[in-house]
Design a protein around this motif. Structure first.
Motif, short mmCIF file in Angstrom:
data_model
loop_
_atom_site.label_atom_id
_atom_site.label_comp_id
_atom_site.label_asym_id
_atom_site.label_seq_id
_atom_site.Cartn_x
_atom_site.Cartn_y
_atom_site.Cartn_z
N GLY A 40 51.84 56.15 11.15
CA GLY A 40 51.34 57.50 10.89
C GLY A 40 49.91 57.59 10.39
N ILE A 41 49.17 56.49 10.37
CA ILE A 41 47.80 56.48 9.86
C ILE A 41 46.89 55.83 10.89
CG2 ILE A 41 46.30 55.53 8.05
CD1 ILE A 41 48.67 55.70 6.15
N TYR A 42 45.73 56.45 11.12
CA TYR A 42 44.75 55.87 12.04
C TYR A 42 44.20 54.58 11.44
CZ TYR A 42 44.81 60.10 14.82
OH TYR A 42 45.20 61.13 15.61
N VAL A 43 44.08 53.55 12.28
CA VAL A 43 43.56 52.25 11.83
C VAL A 43 42.38 51.84 12.70
CG1 VAL A 43 45.74 51.44 10.84
CG2 VAL A 43 45.25 51.01 13.26
N GLU A 44 41.47 51.09 12.08
CA GLU A 44 40.26 50.67 12.79
C GLU A 44 40.57 49.63 13.86
OE1 GLU A 44 35.67 49.60 11.78
OE2 GLU A 44 37.18 48.91 10.35
N ALA B 204 39.44 66.13 10.54
CA ALA B 204 39.14 64.93 11.31
C ALA B 204 40.04 63.81 10.79
CB ALA B 204 37.67 64.54 11.14
N PRO B 205 40.25 62.78 11.61
CA PRO B 205 41.11 61.69 11.16
C PRO B 205 40.41 60.82 10.12
CG PRO B 205 40.13 61.10 13.23
CD PRO B 205 39.74 62.53 12.96
N VAL B 206 41.18 60.37 9.15
CA VAL B 206 40.73 59.34 8.22
C VAL B 206 41.17 58.02 8.84
CG1 VAL B 206 41.07 58.32 5.94
CG2 VAL B 206 40.83 60.80 6.18
N VAL B 207 40.22 57.10 8.99
CA VAL B 207 40.52 55.80 9.60
C VAL B 207 40.54 54.74 8.51
CG1 VAL B 207 39.76 54.07 11.29
CG2 VAL B 207 39.41 56.52 11.75
N VAL B 208 41.61 53.97 8.46
CA VAL B 208 41.76 52.90 7.48
C VAL B 208 41.21 51.61 8.09
CG1 VAL B 208 43.41 51.53 6.15
CG2 VAL B 208 43.75 53.99 6.41
N SER B 209 40.23 51.01 7.40
CA SER B 209 39.68 49.74 7.87
C SER B 209 40.31 48.56 7.13
CB SER B 209 38.16 49.72 7.74
OG SER B 209 37.77 49.92 6.41
N SER B 210 40.96 48.81 6.00
CA SER B 210 41.72 47.79 5.30
C SER B 210 42.78 48.48 4.46
CB SER B 210 40.82 46.93 4.40
OG SER B 210 41.56 45.91 3.79
N GLY B 211 44.02 48.10 4.65
CA GLY B 211 45.13 48.67 3.89
C GLY B 211 45.77 47.59 3.05
N TYR B 212 47.05 47.33 3.31
CA TYR B 212 47.74 46.26 2.59
C TYR B 212 47.11 44.91 2.94
CZ TYR B 212 51.05 42.60 1.56
OH TYR B 212 51.62 41.44 1.11
N ILE C 100 38.46 53.26 3.71
CA ILE C 100 38.53 54.33 4.70
C ILE C 100 37.16 54.83 5.10
CG2 ILE C 100 40.80 55.10 3.86
CD1 ILE C 100 39.27 57.49 2.54
N PHE C 101 37.11 55.48 6.27
CA PHE C 101 35.95 56.26 6.70
C PHE C 101 36.46 57.39 7.57
CE2 PHE C 101 36.49 52.97 9.87
CZ PHE C 101 36.27 53.61 11.09
N VAL C 102 35.60 58.38 7.79
CA VAL C 102 35.94 59.52 8.63
C VAL C 102 34.86 59.63 9.70
CG1 VAL C 102 36.40 62.00 8.74
CG2 VAL C 102 37.06 60.71 6.70
N PRO C 103 35.19 59.38 10.97
CA PRO C 103 34.18 59.48 12.03
C PRO C 103 33.53 60.87 12.03
CG PRO C 103 36.18 58.49 12.88
CD PRO C 103 36.49 59.01 11.50
N GLY C 104 32.20 60.89 12.05
CA GLY C 104 31.47 62.15 12.09
C GLY C 104 31.23 62.78 10.73
N ARG D 28 27.89 49.53 3.77
CA ARG D 28 29.14 49.51 4.54
C ARG D 28 29.49 50.94 4.95
NH1 ARG D 28 32.48 45.15 4.24
NH2 ARG D 28 31.38 43.26 3.70
N LYS D 29 30.24 51.09 6.04
CA LYS D 29 30.59 52.43 6.51
C LYS D 29 31.80 53.01 5.79
CE LYS D 29 33.39 51.04 10.47
NZ LYS D 29 33.51 51.11 11.92
N PHE D 30 32.54 52.18 5.06
CA PHE D 30 33.77 52.64 4.43
C PHE D 30 33.61 52.78 2.92
CE2 PHE D 30 33.97 48.01 4.44
CZ PHE D 30 34.31 47.72 3.13
N ILE D 31 34.59 53.48 2.32
CA ILE D 31 34.72 53.51 0.87
C ILE D 31 36.13 53.03 0.53
CG2 ILE D 31 33.07 55.41 0.61
CD1 ILE D 31 35.51 57.23 -0.06
N HIS D 32 36.31 52.59 -0.70
CA HIS D 32 37.61 52.15 -1.19
C HIS D 32 38.21 53.28 -2.02
CE1 HIS D 32 40.50 49.56 -3.42
NE2 HIS D 32 40.22 50.41 -4.40
N ILE D 33 39.47 53.58 -1.78
CA ILE D 33 40.20 54.50 -2.66
C ILE D 33 41.49 53.82 -3.07
CG2 ILE D 33 39.20 56.62 -1.73
CD1 ILE D 33 41.86 57.01 -0.16
N ASP D 34 41.92 54.12 -4.28
CA ASP D 34 43.24 53.66 -4.70
C ASP D 34 43.86 54.72 -5.59
OD1 ASP D 34 42.76 52.99 -7.60
OD2 ASP D 34 41.47 51.44 -6.75
#
Length: 145
Positions: free
Chosen positions: A30-34, A60-68, A93-97, A122-128
């Motif tokens: 259920g989550i967009y992945v890079e 817009a979709p949130v794309v996960v570049s690193s999860g677990y 995560i990042f959001v295209p556009g 880097r194009k992504f940010i970390h959230i927790d």
């Protein structure tokens, strides 16, 4: 011709993938992945909710570049020993556009975000979704925020 285009668009949505700027992102759990190496199977409901809220906010979709990350992958990626990625409570995560600054600003105001890392260059940010310290109105920030 319109019917063919509509049919192709519907098939793309049903298949669980999206194309943005010529780049295709698949959905896993259920989550967009890079890419196919990103693991999202165990992400906690609170983190999934933050991602969904951001998708609604930015439309817009949130794309996960690193999860677990298992302990070895976390070590290989330079992650901290107590990384929330190992606990299924963090995502990069990042959001295209959407600009990284806009994403950071939104996540600073998102009450469920307990930690935020910005990683210059880097194009992504970390959230927790760790618990914030008592009385904190913003997430704990690190790495360039």
């Amino acid at each position: 011709m319109r019917a063919i285009i509509a049919f192709i668009a519907i098939i793309g949505l049903i298949a669980g993938c999206a194309t943005f700027g010529g780049v295709r992102y698949d959905k896993k759990f259920g989550i967009y992945v890079e890419n196919s190496r990103v693991s999202t199977f165990c992400l906690v409901p609170e983190l999934r909710a933050v991602i969904r809220q951001a998708e609604r906010h930015f439309n817009a979709p949130v794309v996960v570049s690193s999860g677990y990350r298992n302990p070895f992958r976390n070590w290989r990626n330079g992650g901290a020993d107590g990384s929330f990625h190992k606990k299924c409570m963090a995502a990069d995560i990042f959001v295209p556009g959407v600009s990284k600054a806009a994403l950071i600003d939104y996540m600073m105001r998102e009450t469920s975000v307990g930690g935020l890392g910005c990683y210059p260059g880097r194009k992504f940010i970390h959230i927790d979704v760790r618990d914030r310290p008592r009385g904190a109105s913003r997430p704990i920030t690190f790495s360039g925020c």
